[in-house]
Scaffold this motif. Structure first.
Motif, PDB file in Angstrom:
ATOM      1  N   ALA A 189       0.342   0.865   1.156  1.00 57.76           N
ATOM      2  CA  ALA A 189       0.601   0.175  -0.109  1.00 57.76           C
ATOM      3  C   ALA A 189       0.380   1.111  -1.291  1.00 57.76           C
ATOM      4  O   ALA A 189       1.226   1.205  -2.191  1.00 57.76           O
ATOM      5  N   ASP A 193       4.225   1.405  -2.192  1.00 57.66           N
ATOM      6  CA  ASP A 193       4.713   0.026  -2.195  1.00 57.66           C
ATOM      7  C   ASP A 193       3.797  -0.849  -3.049  1.00 57.66           C
ATOM      8  O   ASP A 193       2.869  -1.489  -2.553  1.00 57.66           O
ATOM      9  N   PHE A 196       3.386  -4.421  -1.997  1.00 60.30           N
ATOM     10  CA  PHE A 196       2.498  -4.583  -0.845  1.00 60.30           C
ATOM     11  C   PHE A 196       1.043  -4.651  -1.311  1.00 60.30           C
ATOM     12  O   PHE A 196       0.219  -5.355  -0.714  1.00 60.30           O
ATOM     13  N   ILE A 197       0.712  -3.927  -2.384  1.00 53.52           N
ATOM     14  CA  ILE A 197      -0.640  -4.021  -2.957  1.00 53.52           C
ATOM     15  C   ILE A 197      -0.935  -5.461  -3.358  1.00 53.52           C
ATOM     16  O   ILE A 197      -1.993  -6.020  -3.031  1.00 53.52           O
ATOM     17  N   GLY A 339       1.059   2.773  -5.953  1.00 53.93           N
ATOM     18  CA  GLY A 339       2.342   2.679  -5.268  1.00 53.93           C
ATOM     19  C   GLY A 339       3.212   3.901  -5.459  1.00 53.93           C
ATOM     20  O   GLY A 339       4.390   3.891  -5.089  1.00 53.93           O
TER      21      GLY A 339
END
Length: 369
Positions: A189, A193, A196-197, A339
């Protein structure tokens, strides 16, 4: 069941992710070249999962032999790999045999290295049984062992034929091992991404509670990220180095403290926090973003401060022999944003020293509380 492919041309292979895959003969059979199968596990995993897997392989008509190694990072050595070679030679296995790694990252790395070396290369299959190995070490073909002077310094790139990630086996993991795996998920993450975090911030309590569906989602997203990076840069000449976020600092901790004293994921968690702190010192992250990284790690029940007894010079000594040192210059994976990771050697060494010193003082203060 989710199936991904690591796209490496004629060496491409599938990753199957779902509960209850361990005895799926239909998934194993296409990747077994001949009758000879060497099943390698350790003393912790073998009593849980070896018998049903061996029965499945035997039912397919294979000659299945086993090699059971001691459990733990301290046994990730050339001596342990030699035990695999001994078993292969004692049973007169030829170069058409298949090795199967049933265990966590230590077993997977050693079996892969043995496969790369035995008779100059034989096939192997990864059946990872820890969260960390399912999301990271089983995918991508990095194999090897540790040396007293450095982690993973002896090894080879050797891709498996298949990765079988049975998420049901994660229910048997101790909480500490589960958290160690979450560190690698957080890594994906942070490095690439941001969405995604946010997902992890919402679902980490469920992941820590062994929520089957959420764990499956996290494994899938992590494997998707790694498969994409490995396909683009198999031999780590460029973008694949981003996967080492937190690892240069983390490997220093593992080596200094003694292999196995800190779990790999725990050390990587601290390494990611150090990378965030250094990124903040360079003006790339805000203090609020560093706090967000810290909160993620704490929500995953992971440490974020290094061992209080590790001095700045201890870090620098071990980091000097890291594989990412190029022409005498240390390269680090830092964060230009959450990210968005970057590989860089363009930083004042004083910033590294100051970051390590500040965090060392905080670790000492915490130890005194």
């Amino acid at each position: 069941m989710h199936t991904l492919e690591v796209d490496l041309g004629h060496r491409s292979y599938p990753i199957h992710i779902a509960p209850h895959l361990l005895t799926r003969a239909d998934l194993l059979a296409p990747h077994l070249q001949t009758r000879q199968v060497m099943l390698v596990s350790n003393t912790l995993v073998a009593p849980l999962y070896l018998a049903p897997l061996k029965a499945t392989l035997t039912s397919l008509g294979h000659q299945v032999e086993t090699c059971i190694l001691p459990d733990g990072e301290v046994y990730k050595t050339l001596d342990s790999v030699n035990q695999i070679f001994d078993a292969l030679l004692e049973h007169r296995f030829n170069r058409t045999c298949t090795l199967i790694a049933l265990g966590g990252g230590v077993i997977g790395d050693m079996v892969g290295f043995a496969a790369a070396c035995y008779q100059r290369g034989v096939n192997f299959i990864q059946i990872p049984t820890t969260l960390l190995s399912q999301v990271d070490s089983s995918v991508g073909g990095k194999t090897g062992v540790n040396h007293p002077l450095g982690k993973n310094m002896i090894g080879a790139f050797w891709q498996p034929q298949l990765v079988l990630a049975d998420t049901q086996v994660l229910t048997s993991l101790p909480a500490r091992e589960l958290s160690a795996g979450l560190a690698e998920i957080i890594k994906y993450a942070l490095l690439g991404d941001a969405d995604f975090i946010t997902w992890l911030e919402k679902h980490l309590p469920e992941l820590c509670a062994y929520h089957s569906e959420r764990l499956g989602e996290a494994v899938l997203r992590s494997c998707q990220a790694k498969a994409q990076i490995v396909a683009a840069d198999e031999r780590e000449q460029g973008v694949r180095a981003l996967l080492n976020l937190g690892h240069t600092f983390g490997h220093a901790i593992e080596t200094h403290m003694g292999y196995g004293q800190w779990l790999h994921g725990e050390a990587v968690a601290v390494g990611m926090y150090l990378a965030a702190r250094m990124s903040c010192a360079l003006g790339w992250l805000t203090q609020a973003q560093v706090a967000r990284v810290q909160a993620l790690l704490q929500a995953a029940q992971l440490p974020y401060l290094p061992p209080a007894q590790m001095q700045v010079q201890d870090f620098l000594t071990h980091m000097a022999v890291d594989k990412k040192v190029l022409d005498g210059r240390l390269r680090l994976i830092l964060l230009q944003d959450l990210g968005q990771a970057v590989i860089t050697q363009d930083f004042p060494i004083s910033v590294l020293h100051d970051t390590l010193n500040q965090v060392h003082l905080e670790a000492q203060q915490q130890a005194c509380m």
